[in-house]
Design an enzyme around this catalytic site. Structure first.
Site, PDB file in Angstrom:
ATOM      1  N   GLU A 193      10.649   7.741   8.172  1.00  0.00           N
ATOM      2  CA  GLU A 193      11.743   8.684   7.895  1.00  0.00           C
ATOM      3  C   GLU A 193      11.729   9.897   8.824  1.00  0.00           C
ATOM      4  O   GLU A 193      12.772  10.498   9.088  1.00  0.00           O
ATOM      5  CB  GLU A 193      11.702   9.152   6.440  1.00  0.00           C
ATOM      6  CG  GLU A 193      12.092   8.081   5.418  1.00  0.00           C
ATOM      7  CD  GLU A 193      10.912   7.252   4.939  1.00  0.00           C
ATOM      8  OE1 GLU A 193       9.818   7.327   5.555  1.00  0.00           O
ATOM      9  OE2 GLU A 193      11.078   6.523   3.934  1.00  0.00           O
TER      10      GLU A 193
ATOM     11  N   PHE B 165       8.387   7.609 -11.117  1.00  0.00           N
ATOM     12  CA  PHE B 165       7.987   6.941  -9.882  1.00  0.00           C
ATOM     13  C   PHE B 165       8.845   7.427  -8.725  1.00  0.00           C
ATOM     14  O   PHE B 165      10.066   7.461  -8.812  1.00  0.00           O
ATOM     15  CB  PHE B 165       8.119   5.421 -10.049  1.00  0.00           C
ATOM     16  CG  PHE B 165       7.793   4.662  -8.787  1.00  0.00           C
ATOM     17  CD1 PHE B 165       6.507   4.696  -8.258  1.00  0.00           C
ATOM     18  CD2 PHE B 165       8.768   3.955  -8.117  1.00  0.00           C
ATOM     19  CE1 PHE B 165       6.206   4.020  -7.087  1.00  0.00           C
ATOM     20  CE2 PHE B 165       8.478   3.275  -6.940  1.00  0.00           C
ATOM     21  CZ  PHE B 165       7.198   3.312  -6.415  1.00  0.00           C
ATOM     22  N   GLN B 166       8.206   7.798  -7.653  1.00  0.00           N
ATOM     23  CA  GLN B 166       8.857   8.312  -6.437  1.00  0.00           C
ATOM     24  C   GLN B 166       9.742   9.530  -6.720  1.00  0.00           C
ATOM     25  O   GLN B 166      10.759   9.731  -6.066  1.00  0.00           O
ATOM     26  CB  GLN B 166       9.640   7.205  -5.714  1.00  0.00           C
ATOM     27  CG  GLN B 166       8.704   6.161  -5.094  1.00  0.00           C
ATOM     28  CD  GLN B 166       9.382   5.217  -4.128  1.00  0.00           C
ATOM     29  OE1 GLN B 166      10.572   4.936  -4.244  1.00  0.00           O
ATOM     30  NE2 GLN B 166       8.622   4.701  -3.160  1.00  0.00           N
TER      31      GLN B 166
ATOM     32  N   LYS C  88      19.998   8.611  -8.787  1.00  0.00           N
ATOM     33  CA  LYS C  88      20.450   7.218  -8.761  1.00  0.00           C
ATOM     34  C   LYS C  88      21.573   6.965  -9.777  1.00  0.00           C
ATOM     35  O   LYS C  88      22.515   6.223  -9.497  1.00  0.00           O
ATOM     36  CB  LYS C  88      19.259   6.290  -9.060  1.00  0.00           C
ATOM     37  CG  LYS C  88      19.553   4.824  -8.783  1.00  0.00           C
ATOM     38  CD  LYS C  88      18.273   3.998  -8.888  1.00  0.00           C
ATOM     39  CE  LYS C  88      18.526   2.552  -8.441  1.00  0.00           C
ATOM     40  NZ  LYS C  88      17.293   1.748  -8.509  1.00  0.00           N
TER      41      LYS C  88
ATOM     42  N   MET D  37      -2.298  20.934  25.948  1.00  0.00           N
ATOM     43  CA  MET D  37      -2.113  22.374  25.802  1.00  0.00           C
ATOM     44  C   MET D  37      -3.299  22.991  25.074  1.00  0.00           C
ATOM     45  O   MET D  37      -3.757  24.089  25.413  1.00  0.00           O
ATOM     46  CB  MET D  37      -0.801  22.670  25.071  1.00  0.00           C
ATOM     47  CG  MET D  37      -0.442  24.148  25.034  1.00  0.00           C
ATOM     48  SD  MET D  37      -0.265  24.873  26.686  1.00  0.00           S
ATOM     49  CE  MET D  37       1.500  24.679  26.957  1.00  0.00           C
TER      50      MET D  37
END
Lengths: 569, 181
Positions: free
Chosen positions: A49, A111-112, A161, A475
């Site tokens: 993602e 969940f999630q 949802k 760097m």
């Protein structure tokens, strides 16, 4: 027309003219992926993602249109937090849609589940939790409006949802009033008295500098800037976020200021008596130690975001508005400008004494990264778009590539997000398929987001990646060499692990390797001829190479350290 | 009995220079978190905070924030607050321009010997008794922050059970012209 919330969401995105979504599905966003099948919108299926977010940024920075990303709840949402923070720092317009657990489950540690509106409160321009399907069109329209107007930025829409599964009667907010944003007023007009005061300061100045920031690109003010600079003959510097806003080939351009800026740009700002600040914010990487920054300069500060005024440096004249309108207004008031002949003589002296420098490429030694960048620049089509990660390679790409037009330099400025380069290049190429897109990357950065080359191959997005492989987090290594007595701590990466050529090939790309300048030029030319699949070149570069000039952290810009070959000049 | 208000911008319990922001916000979920989060991440200090619906429609709320004007320039605090999409309007009031009021509730333990002194303190402060039982009184004062400070100090000599203050709310003085709104 009865639609599900999911259908309404996709239809709303179509209404906004969205042609591409970068995303990855999951449980809570599942309903929205069904109507996507029947939509005209192209979906780019990413492998992580974070890639979706940076691709959306690359798309936005290359096209000037907002980037759109869509992910699921929980870890899908938290994985896109870094790009959101990055877009917030660099004022990039993004609309990010996250799935959320059903409304009834919010707050139950489902969940999630995660509180993504809470998490992103401080790193979005605004976010919405949509609680009914009827509200979807308004939320989408308002999100695009907020993301793209005023000072642009990321807006997140969190959609549970059950909201996308519910049905609604389709409607569309036709006017801004229907967006229901009583506290948001991005419109601005340039204050006439302020423009006159700015013109007055310009008339009095002997050593003015146009300090050009990313806001000039955001407000598409390059043409007005060019006209104003040419009429007044005032020298121009472009910050890391503004590379491309003013042509590098133009004689009025001194280049980039800041920690790794051109000596003449840094010193002209230090010695200036007037900084005409356009869409820039006195970032610490530009000012160095603030107490010692441009001590004799008065400040004209033009910005769309008035909260930038007096935040870091007090402005003598602050002008809120779009940069193009402000420049036009000031230009109309400026009748006389000073004679800058003496000022330019001084600047030319600095340019001659301290041009951008690196040790010449010799036979049978590791490649000079600067020489590689210059070779790619001269051997690629005009208008090539360059993206980068963060670190030495980014600074060299900002210094040694000559940018001639807006939208050709895409990098992570404020946040300094390693791994930005590859996915940003993918997004830029999707937005500008007519352009060659090169990602100048470091080996450390490449390893963070390289999986998006799988996306690029699968979706037919032929970007080119130049890994400046010095086998180090370069760097950090440079700082350890210069400021930590060469005590190298956790910066070695190995040039051969991973094998970048095999890795590229495993991802369906052409993988090439170059150890000499001849091999480098052959590889660059080969890459520029391949237009169907992505190409990765592993350039073996010299690990001891450092970025100069450099203003050490905590030092004033007067203490700028030049390339060793110029010390004593 | 009116207690003169200080004009220095300081009170006993807030010895820093404070300023009052009266912020009209959309009455939406999470707005207070947005404001509190902004103050926290920008390093602005809140001295007190009072929130209530601003109108009958329930569409807006009024948040009165007393800020420590030494923690950050007021212009910055206003400017950053104004960028929150749900913030509709900000009025800022310097202490000298503001009519400030605050509510103090305190329950104080009393016995035969201390009861008269507590009642005297209540009377002198123009406070009132709102609840009593055999061993305690609950008193209330709606007054200036200074008056509340004075009463709080006076009650320190007694056995406190509990003392709560609301934080202040404010309006511009009718006799003063606000410098900014």
């Amino acid at each position: 027309m009865q639609l599900t919330g999911a259908q309404a969401l996709i239809k709303s995105l179509e209404q906004m003219g969205v042609d591409t979504i970068f995303g990855l599905p999951g449980g809570a966003i599942l309903p929205v992926y069904d109507p996507l099948i029947d939509s005209s919108i192209r979906h780019i299926l990413v492998r992580h993602e974070q890639g979706a977010g940076h691709m959306a940024e690359g798309y936005a920075l290359a096209t000037g249109r907002p980037g759109v990303a869509m992910v699921t709840s929980g870890p899908g949402a938290t994985n896109i937090v870094t790009p959101i923070a990055n877009a917030h720092m660099d004022s990039t317009p993004l609309v990010v849609i996250t799935g959320q657990v059903p409304t009834a489950n919010i707050g139950t540690d489902a969940f999630q589940e995660c509180d993504i509106t809470g998490i992103t409160m401080g790193i979005t321009k605004h976010n919405f939790l949509v609680t009914s399907a009827d509200e979807i069109p308004r939320a989408v329209a308002a999100a695009f409006y907020i993301a793209t107007t005023g000072r642009p930025g990321p807006v997140l829409i969190d959609v549970p949802k059950d909201v996308t599964q519910a049905t609604m009667q389709w409607w569309w907010p036709e006017t801004v009033e229907e967006y229901d944003l009583p506290g948001y007023h991005p419109q601005s007009s340039i204050d006439d008295a302020g423009a006159a005061a700015a013109a007055e300061l310009i008339a009095q100045a002997q050593r003015p500098v146009l300090y050009v920031g990313g806001g000039v690109l955001k407000s598409r003010a390059s043409a007005q800037l060019l006209a104003f600079a040419e009429r007044t003959q005032i020298p121009v510097v472009t910050t890391l976020m503004a590379r491309g806003a003013f042509p590098d080939s133009h004689p009025l351009h001194l280049g980039m200021p800041g920690m790794h800026g051109m000596y003449s740009a840094v010193t002209a700002m230090q010695q200036s008596d007037l900084l005409i600040t356009l869409g820039a914010r006195f970032d610490d990487r530009v000012t160095g130690k603030l107490d010692g920054f441009a001590p004799n300069a008065k400040i004209i500060h033009v910005d769309i975001d008035s909260a930038e005024f007096n935040k870091i440096r007090r402005a003598d004249v602050a002008l809120r508005g779009q940069i193009d309108e402000a420049l036009t207004a000031i230009d109309a008031k400026v009748i006389n400008v000073g004679d800058y002949a003496g000022w330019w003589r001084e600047i030319k002296g600095w340019q001659e004494k301290h041009p951008l420098a690196y040790d010449p490429q010799e036979e049978n030694v590791a490649l000079r990264p600067q020489a590689i960048i210059e070779a790619i620049a001269t051997r690629s089509a005009p208008g090539t778009i360059v993206t980068s990660g963060v670190g030495q390679h980014q600074m060299w790409a900002a210094q040694h590539w000559k940018y001639e037009e807006p939208g050709t330099w895409i990098n992570s400025g404020g946040a300094g997000t390693m791994g930005f380069g590859v996915p940003a290049a993918v997004g830029a190429k999707v937005g500008r398929p007519d352009r060659t897109v090169w990602c100048i990357d470091g080996d450390g950065c490449f390893q963070m987001t390289a999986q998006e080359l799988v996306t690029a191959r699968a979706e037919g997005i032929p970007i080119k990646v130049a890994i400046l492989n010095n086998a180090y987090l370069g760097m950090v290594r440079q700082w350890q060499e210069m400021f930590y007595d060469e005590r190298y701590s956790e910066v070695y990466l190995s040039p051969d692990l991973p094998d970048y050529v095999k890795w590229a090939e495993a991802m369906g790309c052409v993988g090439l390797r170059a150890r000499t300048m001849d091999e480098a030029i052959a590889a660059i030319d080969q890459a520029n001829q391949i237009n169907d699949v992505p190409v990765v070149i592993d350039f073996r570069t010299d690990a001891s190479e450092k970025v100069f000039p450099m203003v050490p952290s905590g030092a004033t810009n007067d203490e700028i350290v030049v390339h060793p070959s110029q010390r004593g000049n | 009995m009116a207690v003169p208000e200080p004009f220095t911008g300081t009170t006993v319990t807030s010895p820093v220079r404070h300023h009052i922001l009266s912020v009209l916000v959309e009455n939406k979920a999470g707005v207070l978190a947005r404001i509190a989060g902004l103050f926290a991440r920008r390093g602005f200090n809140i001295y007190s905070l009072a929130v209530a619906p601003a109108d009958d429609s329930q569409r807006f709320s009024r948040i009165t924030i007393v800020v420590d004007a030494q923690s950050a320039p007021l212009e910055q605090i206003r400017g950053q607050l104004n960028k929150l999409i749900n913030v509709v309007d900000i009025k800022d009031l310097a202490p000298r321009e503001a009519l400030e009021r605050e509510l103090l509730l305190a329950t104080v333990s009393v016995d035969e010997t201390t009861r008269p002194a507590v009642l005297e303190a209540v009377a002198q402060a123009n406070a009132s008794i709102v609840d009593v039982n055999e061993g305690a009184v609950t008193l209330m004062l709606a007054g200036t922050p200074t008056a509340c400070d004075a009463l709080e100090r006076r009650l320190e000599g007694f056995t406190h059970v509990e003392l709560h203050r609301t934080g202040r709310v404010a309006l511009p003085r009718l006799s003063a012209v606000p410098t900014k709104n």
